[in-house]
Design an enzyme around this catalytic site. Structure first.
Site, short mmCIF file in Angstrom:
data_model
loop_
_atom_site.label_atom_id
_atom_site.label_comp_id
_atom_site.label_asym_id
_atom_site.label_seq_id
_atom_site.Cartn_x
_atom_site.Cartn_y
_atom_site.Cartn_z
CE LYS A 262 -8.61 -3.37 3.79
NZ LYS A 262 -7.31 -2.38 3.29
CD1 TRP B 112 -2.17 -2.11 2.02
CD2 TRP B 112 -2.91 -1.36 0.00
NE1 TRP B 112 -3.21 -2.88 1.38
CE2 TRP B 112 -3.50 -2.52 0.30
CE3 TRP B 112 -3.24 -0.57 -0.97
CZ2 TRP B 112 -4.78 -3.18 -0.39
CZ3 TRP B 112 -4.29 -1.19 -1.83
CH2 TRP B 112 -4.85 -2.22 -1.58
CG ASP C 35 -3.04 3.96 4.43
OD1 ASP C 35 -4.06 3.66 5.03
OD2 ASP C 35 -2.77 3.08 3.28
C1 LIG Z 1 -7.02 -1.86 2.12
C2 LIG Z 1 -6.06 -0.62 2.18
C3 LIG Z 1 -5.84 0.24 1.23
C4 LIG Z 1 -6.88 0.32 -0.05
O1 LIG Z 1 -7.94 0.50 0.27
P1 LIG Z 1 -9.22 0.79 -0.39
O2 LIG Z 1 -10.30 1.40 0.12
O3 LIG Z 1 -9.54 -0.42 -1.26
O4 LIG Z 1 -8.45 1.91 -1.70
C5 LIG Z 1 -4.96 1.17 1.40
N1 LIG Z 1 -4.00 1.13 2.35
C6 LIG Z 1 -4.08 0.25 3.23
C7 LIG Z 1 -3.23 0.26 4.45
C8 LIG Z 1 -5.02 -0.81 3.18
O5 LIG Z 1 -5.18 -1.77 4.29
#
Ligand SMILES: *Cc1c(COP(=O)(O)O)cnc(C)c1O
Length: 360
Positions: free
Chosen positions: A195, A101, A171
């Site tokens: 998540k 990511w 993030d």
């Molecule tokens: C799942 C995830 C993403 C992507 O998320 P989307 O909502 O599908 O764009 C980005 N960063 C992390 C750390 C993730 O676990």
């Protein structure tokens, strides 16, 4: 009805209580004769839903008043572009690449300027967090970017990088609301909600208000300007109303559970049960450096692809879903987010012990 223990990395398990409440309110939300899915995002009813969601989130994370809370579309992945579009005034940013990511975010930022990879753990399949105490921070960097919990690899920063005074952007998709955090240490904290918070398709971005300006990169779409969203209180266009509603319910559930300090304790207890077993097992082992282990995502292997596949198959038959690891790590991964009950982890470990006895 029988519910499984769902160890998916995302979309992931939600509190059963929240799902039941949503079910009860599905056809007639609090006497208004319609579902939240059917109501105007400009209605008084929805206004209360979004305001309350924001207020509860602010309380949970202790968000200072000079930060805006934005409920945005496009998931976490759209932030990979939105952040440089809004922040890369010097067209320079520094990225710490600790997984897929972070790598995707770094690659996306290269479209807008110079995105430097100032540290990485790619050499060992991202199984650790690099030393971030003295990084080669670029003097003209607009920000330093991290992915705080690496969903695929199961690592987490235990201390934040020394950014030498530069703005930190994080993030936090897969550790959002799993423990308290100090928002003031960041310029932007954002996470996709599927998540640890709600249904897929939305990202919550917490942005310090001095970063919300009209001074964005040329060509930035109106929808991608933080200012557009902030000025309209996340209602510039029709938001993901139902998702905001479910997130709001999860915030209430978290408050009822005792808030984020209580969640941290609970999550540490759950993770300890699993890690302690992995450390004592003669069959299974964790794939991550001990000091950098995530509380949320726990990858593990047997060392034999054949046995891994057998374990995934047999665990599924026993009611443990989505334990197959990411293809880049192999083996298994148990995501044990806030809504995974302690009993789920205990049952998994009991199953693993039995599997070990039968297969060693
Ligand atoms: C799942 C995830 C993403 C992507 O998320 P989307 O909502 O599908 O764009 C980005 N960063 C992390 C750390 C993730 O676990």
């Amino acid at each position: 009805m029988s519910r499984v223990y769902n160890f998916s990395a995302g979309p992931a398990v939600l509190p059963e209580e929240v799902l039941k409440e949503a079910q009860e309110e599905m056809l007639d939300y609090r006497g208004c004769g319609m579902s939240v899915m059917e109501m105007s995002h400009r209605s008084k009813m929805f206004d209360e839903i979004i305001q309350e969601a924001e207020a509860d989130l602010r309380e949970l994370l202790n968000i200072p008043s000079n930060y805006k809370v934005l409920f945005l579309q496009g998931g976490a992945s759209l932030q990979f572009a939105q952040i440089p579009m809004n922040l890369m005034k010097n067209r320079v940013a520094d990225y710490i690449v600790t997984g897929q990511w972070a790598k995707k975010a770094w690659q996306e930022a290269q479209k807008y300027g110079t995105a430097n990879k100032i540290a990485s753990s790619e050499d060992k399949t991202y199984s650790y967090i690099p030393d971030c105490s003295d990084l080669p921070i670029s003097p003209d960097a607009d920000y330093v970017y991290i992915c705080e919990n690496n969903t695929i690899y199961g690592t987490k920063y235990k201390t934040l990088p020394n950014t030498k005074g530069k703005l930190l952007v994080a993030d936090v998709s897969s550790c959002f609301l799993s423990e308290p955090m100090d928002i003031e240490k960041y310029g932007i904290v954002y996470g996709g909600v599927q998540k640890n918070i709600g249904p897929a398709g939305m990202v919550i971005s917490i942005v310090r208000d001095d970063l919300i300006t009209d001074d964005v990169l040329p060509g930035t779409p109106t929808m991608m300007k933080f200012k557009t969203q902030a000025d309209a209180s996340s209602l510039y266009n029709t938001p993901n109303c139902y998702c905001i509603y479910i997130c709001g319910k999860v915030f209430k559930w978290l408050k009822k559970m005792g808030g984020l300090s209580a969640m941290k304790e609970r999550n540490e207890k759950k993770a300890r049960i699993l890690y302690d077993y992995l450390d004592s097992s003669n069959l299974f082992r964790g794939t991550v450096v001990k000091e950098d282990r995530s509380l949320m995502n726990v990858p593990f292997v047997t060392g034999s692809e054949e046995l891994d596949a057998k374990f995934v198959k047999e665990s599924k038959a026993a009611g443990f879903e989505n334990l197959k690891g990411h293809r880049t790590v192999g083996g298994m991964r148990a995501s044990i987010y806030n809504a995974m009950p302690l009993e789920g982890v205990e049952a998994l470990v009991a199953f693993m012990k039995k599997f070990e006895e039968e297969n060693v």
